[in-house]
Design a protein around this motif. Structure first.
Motif: not given
Length: 235
Positions: A57, A59, A80, A82, A88-89, A91, A126, A143
């Protein structure tokens, strides 16, 4: 920007003869120029404590838009968003069975528009999920971001470093003049430049030219650039 004719001659002669670990890496096929669209590839060299990678994933930081992921041999991508519709991500989940151990190198890619923010550092936190054949999972969270002026992790941090890149300003062959708005600690962002000047200080990725700079009277070796500094860069 002052330099003697002796140094200029030596640099010119040199340039005529020379023309052109465990982490999640980030690569681009071209220099990440501000306000351009780029393919960003995330390189996964290892799993988690011996387990095969199952899910990745990534971000997406603020300022990065137009995100369009690519499916890969690793697996299909899902986005994904918002409440405004911004991605925003992204995956990727492995489409085949997990391997009995960590033996593979994986690459996943997305296409995105970079912000018009020269010399800004962009971090892509990530989350790497690994899985054993029996379903046991382990997670590595990549992160860690800046601890000081957009450069590296804070001293003593135990976070794994997030994949990152530095946005570069547009350039043309020859001399380019910029006013830097970010604190630039890592001058390797100029790895494809011939030389960088800031007042009476200079930097070059070439060991030979760096040696000339260190020997030049009244010239310092440029080690970092502070916001508001005017620089000249020759590409």
């Amino acid at each position: 920007m002052k330099v003697s004719s002796r140094t200029l001659s030596a640099i010119a002669a040199f340039l005529l003869c020379h023309t052109a670990e465990a982490h999640i890496g980030l690569s681009t096929p071209a220099q990440p120029i501000a306000a351009t669209t780029q393919e960003l590839s995330f390189l996964v060299g290892h799993g988690c404590e011996g387990l095969d990678t199952y899910r990745i994933e990534v971000q997406i930081p603020e300022g990065v838009g137009g995100v369009r992921p690519l499916d890969s041999t690793f697996g299909r991508a899902a986005v994904t968003k918002d409440e405004t519709g911004r991605v925003k991500a992204v995956t990727w989940t492995k489409s085949s069975d997990v391997l009995p151990e960590d033996t593979q190198f994986y690459k996943v890619t997305l296409r995105a528009s970079l912000p018009n923010a020269p010399f800004a550092a962009l971090y892509f936190p990530t989350i790497q999920t690994c899985r054993a054949p029996d379903g046991t999972e382990k997670v590595s969270a990549w992160v860690g971001t800046s601890g000081d002026h957009g450069h590296g992790l804070a001293e003593g941090s135990t976070e794994l470093p997030a994949p990152s890149l530095v946005v570069l300003p547009p350039r043309t062959p020859g001399w380019n003049k910029y006013t830097v708005t970010q604190h630039v600690h890592d001058l390797s962002v100029f790895k494809d430049a011939q030389i960088v000047w800031a007042g009476s200080a200079a930097y070059s990725p070439s060991d030979y030219v760096s040696g000339l700079i260190s020997q030049e009277p009244n010239t310092q070796v440029l080690e970092q650039i502070h916001p508001g500094t005017e620089i000249w860069v020759r590409y």
